[in-house]
Design an enzyme around this catalytic site. Structure first.
Site, PDB file in Angstrom:
ATOM      1  N   ARG A  49       0.856  -1.197   0.000  1.00 49.36           N
ATOM      2  CA  ARG A  49       0.000   0.000   0.000  1.00 49.36           C
ATOM      3  C   ARG A  49       0.894   1.250   0.000  1.00 49.36           C
ATOM      4  O   ARG A  49       2.105   1.153   0.150  1.00 49.36           O
ATOM      5  CB  ARG A  49      -0.911  -0.012   1.223  1.00 49.36           C
ATOM      6  CG  ARG A  49      -0.130  -0.300   2.501  1.00 49.36           C
ATOM      7  CD  ARG A  49      -0.622   0.374   3.719  1.00 49.36           C
ATOM      8  NE  ARG A  49      -0.554   1.822   3.635  1.00 49.36           N
ATOM      9  CZ  ARG A  49       0.553   2.529   3.825  1.00 49.36           C
ATOM     10  NH1 ARG A  49       1.732   1.966   4.055  1.00 49.36           N
ATOM     11  NH2 ARG A  49       0.519   3.837   3.743  1.00 49.36           N
ATOM     12  N   GLY A  50       0.232   2.422  -0.136  1.00 50.31           N
ATOM     13  CA  GLY A  50       0.991   3.672  -0.209  1.00 50.31           C
ATOM     14  C   GLY A  50       1.286   3.969  -1.669  1.00 50.31           C
ATOM     15  O   GLY A  50       1.690   3.069  -2.427  1.00 50.31           O
ATOM     16  N   ALA A  51       1.058   5.220  -2.076  1.00 52.19           N
ATOM     17  CA  ALA A  51       1.072   5.541  -3.506  1.00 52.19           C
ATOM     18  C   ALA A  51       2.380   5.150  -4.222  1.00 52.19           C
ATOM     19  O   ALA A  51       2.337   4.423  -5.236  1.00 52.19           O
ATOM     20  CB  ALA A  51       0.745   7.020  -3.700  1.00 52.19           C
ATOM     21  N   ARG A  92      -6.824  -0.468  -7.417  1.00 53.05           N
ATOM     22  CA  ARG A  92      -7.132   0.635  -6.488  1.00 53.05           C
ATOM     23  C   ARG A  92      -7.203   1.913  -7.321  1.00 53.05           C
ATOM     24  O   ARG A  92      -6.267   2.214  -8.066  1.00 53.05           O
ATOM     25  CB  ARG A  92      -6.073   0.772  -5.376  1.00 53.05           C
ATOM     26  CG  ARG A  92      -6.145  -0.362  -4.355  1.00 53.05           C
ATOM     27  CD  ARG A  92      -5.383  -0.032  -3.083  1.00 53.05           C
ATOM     28  NE  ARG A  92      -6.146   0.765  -2.153  1.00 53.05           N
ATOM     29  CZ  ARG A  92      -5.606   1.369  -1.087  1.00 53.05           C
ATOM     30  NH1 ARG A  92      -4.304   1.295  -0.848  1.00 53.05           N
ATOM     31  NH2 ARG A  92      -6.370   2.064  -0.271  1.00 53.05           N
ATOM     32  N   GLN A 197      -2.986   2.729   9.795  1.00 53.04           N
ATOM     33  CA  GLN A 197      -1.651   2.801   9.190  1.00 53.04           C
ATOM     34  C   GLN A 197      -0.703   3.658  10.037  1.00 53.04           C
ATOM     35  O   GLN A 197       0.507   3.440  10.048  1.00 53.04           O
ATOM     36  CB  GLN A 197      -1.731   3.381   7.774  1.00 53.04           C
ATOM     37  CG  GLN A 197      -2.380   2.476   6.741  1.00 53.04           C
ATOM     38  CD  GLN A 197      -3.863   2.713   6.594  1.00 53.04           C
ATOM     39  OE1 GLN A 197      -4.526   3.136   7.541  1.00 53.04           O
ATOM     40  NE2 GLN A 197      -4.399   2.465   5.413  1.00 53.04           N
ATOM     41  N   ASP A 238      -1.763  10.719  -2.449  1.00 52.84           N
ATOM     42  CA  ASP A 238      -2.081   9.641  -3.393  1.00 52.84           C
ATOM     43  C   ASP A 238      -2.257  10.158  -4.810  1.00 52.84           C
ATOM     44  O   ASP A 238      -2.067   9.424  -5.783  1.00 52.84           O
ATOM     45  CB  ASP A 238      -3.350   8.913  -2.949  1.00 52.84           C
ATOM     46  CG  ASP A 238      -3.024   8.034  -1.759  1.00 52.84           C
ATOM     47  OD1 ASP A 238      -3.073   8.533  -0.626  1.00 52.84           O
ATOM     48  OD2 ASP A 238      -2.671   6.866  -1.985  1.00 52.84           O
ATOM     49  N   ASN A 247      -5.408  12.385  -0.234  1.00 48.91           N
ATOM     50  CA  ASN A 247      -4.613  11.566   0.690  1.00 48.91           C
ATOM     51  C   ASN A 247      -5.580  10.840   1.623  1.00 48.91           C
ATOM     52  O   ASN A 247      -6.805  11.001   1.518  1.00 48.91           O
ATOM     53  CB  ASN A 247      -3.620  12.440   1.461  1.00 48.91           C
ATOM     54  CG  ASN A 247      -2.576  11.615   2.188  1.00 48.91           C
ATOM     55  OD1 ASN A 247      -1.978  10.706   1.609  1.00 48.91           O
ATOM     56  ND2 ASN A 247      -2.357  11.887   3.464  1.00 48.91           N
ATOM     57  N   LYS A 248      -5.036  10.061   2.518  1.00 44.85           N
ATOM     58  CA  LYS A 248      -5.846   9.239   3.417  1.00 44.85           C
ATOM     59  C   LYS A 248      -6.958  10.034   4.081  1.00 44.85           C
ATOM     60  O   LYS A 248      -6.744  11.173   4.496  1.00 44.85           O
ATOM     61  CB  LYS A 248      -4.905   8.632   4.474  1.00 44.85           C
ATOM     62  CG  LYS A 248      -5.536   7.750   5.514  1.00 44.85           C
ATOM     63  CD  LYS A 248      -6.381   6.631   4.944  1.00 44.85           C
ATOM     64  CE  LYS A 248      -5.633   5.727   3.991  1.00 44.85           C
ATOM     65  NZ  LYS A 248      -6.517   4.802   3.245  1.00 44.85           N
TER      66      LYS A 248
HETATM   67  O1  MRU Z   1      -4.844   3.212   1.827  1.00 50.55           O
HETATM   68  P1  MRU Z   1      -3.361   3.435   1.867  1.00 50.55           P
HETATM   69  O2  MRU Z   1      -2.723   2.919   3.104  1.00 50.55           O
HETATM   70  O3  MRU Z   1      -2.699   2.940   0.608  1.00 50.55           O
HETATM   71  O4  MRU Z   1      -3.216   5.013   1.873  1.00 50.55           O
HETATM   72  C1  MRU Z   1      -1.934   5.554   1.833  1.00 50.55           C
HETATM   73  C2  MRU Z   1      -1.909   7.030   2.000  1.00 50.55           C
HETATM   74  O5  MRU Z   1      -2.916   7.694   2.052  1.00 50.55           O
HETATM   75  C3  MRU Z   1      -0.558   7.675   2.010  1.00 50.55           C
HETATM   76  O6  MRU Z   1      -0.564   8.807   2.807  1.00 50.55           O
HETATM   77  C4  MRU Z   1      -0.181   8.074   0.574  1.00 50.55           C
HETATM   78  O7  MRU Z   1      -0.278   6.968  -0.275  1.00 50.55           O
HETATM   79  C5  MRU Z   1       1.172   8.644   0.475  1.00 50.55           C
HETATM   80  S1  MRU Z   1       2.407   7.440   0.763  1.00 50.55           S
HETATM   81  C6  MRU Z   1       3.929   8.149   0.506  1.00 50.55           C
END
Ligand code: MRU
Length: 350
Positions: A49-51, A92, A197, A238, A247-248
């Protein structure tokens, strides 16, 4: 500080190895996936996970498809890999890095003359994405570290660390680089409901590096901003369109609150997270399952029959952002994302 890699290609499998993030912090386990179905499941379950990490996974996913699709006829082979690439791309919808990584590797794959060289080209491009991501995170870290006072307390949301990237991290890359530069940085990590997270991953990776980290409930953030305990908010992204930072879920409320209390709100992200082709209204915000809100282990938290809304992300309008820290420098308002991306890559210093 030791560099931790989140995912990589394992020639012996052959396939993708990664830290399974659903198991942290209780268990540190390396998982492997040797087919696209398993990779898609890993992405949907947030094992990966994470962009930026999704960008790397998307790239390696196309390489995996190229390695696993039979090449009985060259047309069939290309069609099959294209199809698999489409499935990975759609696993996703919000983090633009995923489709960016898929499309970048697919383009190299399609340009090759035969199946063997297409496989090799796809893997080489995926390796390039992974290596670039680490370099970008270090550059973001160095630019961002220079923004911070010598002693500071930062609030962050979700996990924008090594685990969300190939390594090092974006928002947490700034923290790491600042600490390496001799600054004293304390991090307040919002737990980040519902999948935690912040509590599970940000706390785990910072504690492992000996960086001062304290976890709060998401709803504590306003209180500690109001009582003067936060010098800056720093988050990842993201997707960054011309008008908003995705973002989240929960990021927007921190941005509003930071503005109200005159606290800088920084976004740290590589240019691969920018999307000048869409506006906020054109981006799909992922909605996830009821179970993530309604159940913890075997316990039911929400009465049967009561609906939930489980948005995974929100959009923060640009007027709440103090600066965006990229690998090519710091962008300040007024943000002109389209103009920045239309310049040649070598000439994008903001
Ligand atoms: O649902 P996730 O855990 O994939 O969400 C991740 C985030 O929102 C992060 O803040 C974002 O991807 C930036 S990661 C460098």
């Amino acid at each position: 500080m030791k560099e931790t890699f989140t995912l990589w290609w394992d020639e012996a499998l052959p396939g993708i190895r990664y830290i399974d993030q659903t198991l942290l912090p209780a268990e540190y386990a390396i998982a492997g996936c040797t087919n696209v179905d398993r990779l898609i499941a890993a992405i949907e379950r947030l094992e990966i996970r994470g962009a930026p990490a999704l960008g790397v996974a998307g790239g390696y996913g196309v390489a995996l498809a190229a390695h696993t699709c039979p090449d009985s006829s060259s047309d069939g082979f290309v069609l099959a890999v294209r199809h698999e690439a489409g499935r990975i791309r759609e696993s996703r919808p919000t983090a633009v890095n995923l489709s960016w990584g898929v499309d970048r590797v697919l383009a190299r794959f399609l340009a090759a003359a035969d199946a063997a060289s297409a496989r090799a080209a796809a893997l080489a491009e995926a390796h390039a994405i992974a290596a670039e991501d680490t370099r970008c995170c270090h550059a973001i870290g160095d630019y961002g570290a220079a923004l911070l006072p010598d002693r500071c307390t930062l609030l962050t949301h979700c996990n924008a660390g090594a685990l969300a990237c190939s390594s090092w991290g974006t928002a947490l890359g700034v923290v790491r680089s600042a600490v390496e530069a001799g600054k004293t940085v304390k991090v307040i990590a919002c737990e980040t409901r519902p999948l935690l997270q912040g509590a599970r991953l940000t706390a785990w990776e910072l504690a492992r590096d000996g960086i001062d980290v304290t976890v709060i409930t998401d709803s504590t953030a306003a209180h500690i901003m109001r009582t003067g305990k936060i010098d800056a908010v720093i988050v990842g992204a993201d997707r960054i369109t011309g008008d908003a930072v995705f973002n989240k879920i929960g990021t927007y409320m921190h941005a509003v609150c930071a503005r109200h209390h005159h606290i800088p709100f920084y976004v740290a992200a590589p240019l691969s997270t920018f999307d000048a082709s869409r506006t906020e209204q054109e981006v799909t915000i992922e909605e996830r399952g009821r179970g993530e809100l309604a159940e913890i282990g075997n316990r039911t938290l929400i009465p049967d029959g009561v609906p939930v809304k489980n948005y995974a992300f929100d959009a923060t309008p640009m007027n709440l952002v103090s600066a965006i820290i990229t690998e090519q420098g710091i962008i300040r308002p007024p943000f002109d994302i389209g103009a920045l991306l239309s310049r040649p890559a070598a000439n994008r210093t903001p």
